[in-house]
Design a protein around this motif. Structure first.
Motif, PDB file in Angstrom:
ATOM      1  N   UNK A  38       0.757  -1.129  -0.154  1.00 27.67           N
ATOM      2  CA  UNK A  38      -0.053   0.074  -0.089  1.00 27.67           C
ATOM      3  C   UNK A  38       0.973   1.243  -0.225  1.00 27.67           C
ATOM      4  N   UNK A  39       2.052   1.199   0.617  1.00 30.46           N
ATOM      5  CA  UNK A  39       2.918   2.158   0.801  1.00 30.46           C
ATOM      6  C   UNK A  39       3.432   2.680  -0.763  1.00 30.46           C
ATOM      7  N   UNK A  40       4.011   1.728  -1.533  1.00 28.50           N
ATOM      8  CA  UNK A  40       4.177   1.897  -2.835  1.00 28.50           C
ATOM      9  C   UNK A  40       3.046   2.360  -3.850  1.00 28.50           C
ATOM     10  N   UNK A  41       2.017   1.753  -3.419  1.00 25.73           N
ATOM     11  CA  UNK A  41       0.690   1.898  -4.353  1.00 25.73           C
ATOM     12  C   UNK A  41       0.337   3.600  -4.086  1.00 25.73           C
ATOM     13  N   UNK A  42       0.591   4.002  -3.002  1.00 25.80           N
ATOM     14  CA  UNK A  42       0.308   5.485  -2.707  1.00 25.80           C
ATOM     15  C   UNK A  42       1.281   6.353  -3.362  1.00 25.80           C
ATOM     16  N   UNK A  43       2.500   5.844  -3.673  1.00 24.24           N
ATOM     17  CA  UNK A  43       3.807   6.871  -4.019  1.00 24.24           C
ATOM     18  C   UNK A  43       4.482   7.117  -3.037  1.00 24.24           C
ATOM     19  N   UNK A  44       4.327   6.525  -1.757  1.00 24.34           N
ATOM     20  CA  UNK A  44       5.208   6.809  -0.498  1.00 24.34           C
ATOM     21  C   UNK A  44       6.489   6.335  -0.670  1.00 24.34           C
ATOM     22  N   UNK A  45       7.161   6.347   0.363  1.00 26.29           N
ATOM     23  CA  UNK A  45       8.477   5.693   0.566  1.00 26.29           C
ATOM     24  C   UNK A  45       8.429   4.775   1.458  1.00 26.29           C
ATOM     25  N   UNK A  46       9.318   3.712   1.407  1.00 26.92           N
ATOM     26  CA  UNK A  46       9.500   2.429   2.323  1.00 26.92           C
ATOM     27  C   UNK A  46      10.992   2.554   2.859  1.00 26.92           C
ATOM     28  N   UNK A  47      10.939   2.365   4.225  1.00 29.13           N
ATOM     29  CA  UNK A  47      12.506   2.587   4.638  1.00 29.13           C
ATOM     30  C   UNK A  47      12.443   0.953   5.309  1.00 29.13           C
ATOM     31  N   UNK A  48      13.380   0.330   4.654  1.00 27.67           N
ATOM     32  CA  UNK A  48      13.652  -1.153   5.176  1.00 27.67           C
ATOM     33  C   UNK A  48      14.691  -1.520   6.200  1.00 27.67           C
ATOM     34  N   UNK A  49      14.500  -2.120   7.164  1.00 26.80           N
ATOM     35  CA  UNK A  49      15.505  -2.698   8.060  1.00 26.80           C
ATOM     36  C   UNK A  49      15.827  -4.026   7.792  1.00 26.80           C
ATOM     37  N   UNK A  50      17.026  -4.211   7.859  1.00 25.44           N
ATOM     38  CA  UNK A  50      17.206  -5.810   7.554  1.00 25.44           C
ATOM     39  C   UNK A  50      17.025  -6.738   8.754  1.00 25.44           C
ATOM     40  N   UNK A  51      17.428  -6.196   9.838  1.00 26.90           N
ATOM     41  CA  UNK A  51      16.910  -6.808  11.229  1.00 26.90           C
ATOM     42  C   UNK A  51      16.220  -5.807  12.302  1.00 26.90           C
ATOM     43  N   UNK A  52      15.640  -5.994  13.138  1.00 24.74           N
ATOM     44  CA  UNK A  52      15.223  -5.005  14.097  1.00 24.74           C
ATOM     45  C   UNK A  52      16.168  -4.846  15.194  1.00 24.74           C
ATOM     46  N   UNK A  53      16.346  -3.587  15.560  1.00 22.74           N
ATOM     47  CA  UNK A  53      17.105  -3.128  16.843  1.00 22.74           C
ATOM     48  C   UNK A  53      16.341  -1.815  17.347  1.00 22.74           C
ATOM     49  N   UNK A  54      15.915  -1.861  18.539  1.00 28.54           N
ATOM     50  CA  UNK A  54      15.185  -0.697  18.935  1.00 28.54           C
ATOM     51  C   UNK A  54      15.868   0.678  19.012  1.00 28.54           C
ATOM     52  N   UNK A  55      17.108   0.629  19.425  1.00 32.07           N
ATOM     53  CA  UNK A  55      17.747   1.875  19.040  1.00 32.07           C
ATOM     54  C   UNK A  55      17.932   2.332  17.666  1.00 32.07           C
ATOM     55  N   UNK A  56      18.271   1.724  16.733  1.00 31.98           N
ATOM     56  CA  UNK A  56      18.346   1.806  15.412  1.00 31.98           C
ATOM     57  C   UNK A  56      17.129   2.401  14.836  1.00 31.98           C
ATOM     58  N   UNK A  57      15.806   1.684  15.066  1.00 34.96           N
ATOM     59  CA  UNK A  57      14.673   2.139  14.709  1.00 34.96           C
ATOM     60  C   UNK A  57      14.296   3.276  14.936  1.00 34.96           C
ATOM     61  N   UNK A  58      14.340   3.572  16.166  1.00 33.66           N
ATOM     62  CA  UNK A  58      14.158   5.130  16.829  1.00 33.66           C
ATOM     63  C   UNK A  58      14.905   6.280  16.064  1.00 33.66           C
ATOM     64  N   UNK A  59      16.400   5.808  15.983  1.00 33.94           N
ATOM     65  CA  UNK A  59      17.105   6.886  15.161  1.00 33.94           C
ATOM     66  C   UNK A  59      16.552   7.095  13.742  1.00 33.94           C
ATOM     67  N   UNK A  60      16.306   5.983  13.019  1.00 32.58           N
ATOM     68  CA  UNK A  60      15.773   5.941  11.913  1.00 32.58           C
ATOM     69  C   UNK A  60      14.299   6.692  11.403  1.00 32.58           C
TER      70      UNK A  60
END
Length: 516
Positions: free
Chosen positions: A225-247
């Motif tokens: 749905x994000x791509x269909x709406x023309x938005x941007x997807x940000x992908x993480x290879x693996x979850x890390x709480x600190x890294x997620x919050x930074x991104x």
């Protein structure tokens, strides 16, 4: 709220066509950004999908056939998915945490001619040979290099007519033993997710941060749905709480899909309240029980709304809880989505009255085509209403209140949900039972701060056997996928059973205590 794009407002559309439209409208807008910063624009992504589709056609992968992908999230992975769809090919995304034997079995089951991997997966599955031609998405020695396999720059595929009934993807729901179930989702089913996504603001200004893997339906219901709406997807290879919050702060995240254990880890991060998450519009959750107190904490500490989805990869019926609009209903999973008919039935398949407990069954346009190659299993998953409509059985039990909100009471099946992933005790029990000293085994899920739930086993040994609990547990864990491994194993004289011989798993679960 962004204006509804014309193609998304239609009754049916094709993701490959939508991607092309977005590339024409905003060619330089970022489509996918990796957490490392690697970025592909809509123009680049559209061209890459074309090269994948052309290469698949060159290699004789016909519409309706499948390719398999088993790797961590990446731009090439996403391109294989979109390129496969553009060629009319069903994509089977597989979990890298599965055992080598399970991966080989799933590749064979879907009939994939091509198998896309990365180095990590190739090393882990090496003991089980794969018959399909292997392509290394990361350019490693795991297979043919992806860049070399691609059709030349500028290549375009032969157009393919894709109807709503054609297979979109095959998602495997479980299993390291026996025949895994491949859930076939059609283009029509996926389109319903895209159509529904517009109502939550997936426009060109949307930035969706996804830390769950691309092989998970949890991820895909936001990714497409994000791509269909023309938005941007940000992908993480693996979850890390600190890294997620930074991104989330740096990319000005507007949308996110997370499972409950991730919410818990994020809120527990010592610096959570220091991050600027004010761009957040909506956060989503699915895949596992979401405690009311955790929902309340998310609403209190994290800007933007909170939406919980309750449903199955098989589809059928979905309930939606707009938690920010109904703070008094956090103990529920919400009401049926528009156009979704959800009912409760008793053991005899008869509907129960409002306020009574029953198994949850659902019917909607967003329903799987069936389990790949397993008509018997498909039939078992269906309840037919008196008027002849087909409902998917969830195996969960619940109760509707007077306002139409559904409360989950328990799981009829003994499925364990650990870190957002489904674990089936029968699979684990079968592995434990292969130990030469084991007479019988029962696996149950117990609460876990880290994972939501975690599996433990109760084992009765054969007469005269002297194996220790830790030895049996190590034996089993060597043969199980990473997400399936037993957290504990308890030796018992005999498994408790009812008068009809059924193992009383509730007694085992209630009597278990944490070691140490």
């Amino acid at each position: 709220m962004p204006t509804i794009p014309s193609m998304i407002a239609a009754d049916y559309g094709v993701m490959g066509d939508i991607l092309r439209e977005r590339a024409l409208e905003a060619p330089d807008h970022p489509a996918v950004i990796m957490e490392t910063g690697e970025t592909v624009t809509y123009r680049q992504f559209d061209a890459l999908a074309d090269r994948v589709a052309a290469a698949l056609q060159r290699d004789g992968v016909a519409p309706g056939e499948a390719v398999a992908v088993c790797a961590l999230s990446s731009i090439p992975y996403a391109a294989v998915f979109l390129g496969g769809l553009r060629a009319g090919v069903a994509v089977a995304p597989l979990a890298p945490s599965s055992t080598p034997e399970a991966i080989a079995g799933m590749v064979a089951d879907c009939g994939a001619k091509l198998f896309f991997v990365d180095a990590g997966v190739a090393e882990a599955q090496s003991p089980a040979p794969i018959a399909a031609r292997t392509i290394a998405l990361d350019g490693s020695a795991a297979g043919e290099a992806f860049e070399a396999w691609l059709a030349p720059e500028g290549a375009t595929p032969t157009p393919v007519e894709i109807g709503p009934e054609h297979p979109f993807n095959i998602i495997y729901s479980s299993g390291t033993t026996g025949a895994p179930k491949g859930i076939v989702q059609s283009h029509g089913m996926r389109w319903k997710h895209v159509f529904r996504g517009d109502a939550v603001g997936y426009g060109a200004d949307a930035v969706t941060l996804l830390s769950t893997p691309l092989y998970s339906n949890t991820t895909l219901v936001c990714f497409f749905p994000t791509l269909a709406g023309g938005g941007t997807v940000v992908l993480m290879r693996k979850f890390d709480a600190g890294r997620f919050l930074e991104l989330a702060e740096r990319r000005r995240m507007t949308h996110a899909m997370l499972v409950p254990v991730q919410y818990r880890r994020l809120l527990a991060h010592p610096d959570f309240d220091r991050f600027d998450l004010s761009a957040t519009r909506l956060k989503f959750c699915t895949s596992a029980p979401f405690a009311a107190e955790l929902k309340a904490e998310v609403l209190k500490r994290w800007p933007g709304g909170l939406v919980e989805y309750f449903g199955m990869t098989e589809g059928g019926g979905t309930c939606i809880l707009m938690a920010h609009e109904h703070p008094d209903k956090l103990h529920t999973v919400g009401r049926p989505a528009p156009g979704h008919d959800i009912r409760l039935i008793d053991e005899d398949g008869v509907e129960v009255a409002v306020g009574q407990i029953g198994e949850i069954v659902g019917c909607s346009p967003a329903t799987m085509s069936g389990y790949h190659g397993q008509p018997g299993k498909t039939a078992e998953a269906i309840w037919t209403s008196p008027d002849g409509r087909r409902f998917v059985r969830t195996g969960d039990v619940g109760r509707f209140d007077a306002e139409g909100f559904l409360t989950l009471m328990d799981r009829k099946k003994d499925m364990i949900i650990s870190g957002g992933f489904n674990i089936y005790p029968s699979d684990l029990e079968a592995v434990v039972a292969t130990h030469p000293d084991v007479l019988e085994a029962a696996v149950v899920g117990v609460p876990s701060e880290a994972w939501g739930e975690t599996p433990i086993a109760f084992v009765a040994l054969k007469p005269g056997a002297a194996a220790g609990a830790e030895a049996v547990r190590a034996f089993a864990n060597e043969r199980l996928g990473k997400t399936q491994r037993l957290a504990d194993l308890v030796l018992v004289d005999a498994l408790p059973r009812s008068h009809i011989g059924k193992v009383l798993k509730r007694e085992l679960r209630d009597g278990w205590t944490v070691k140490g």
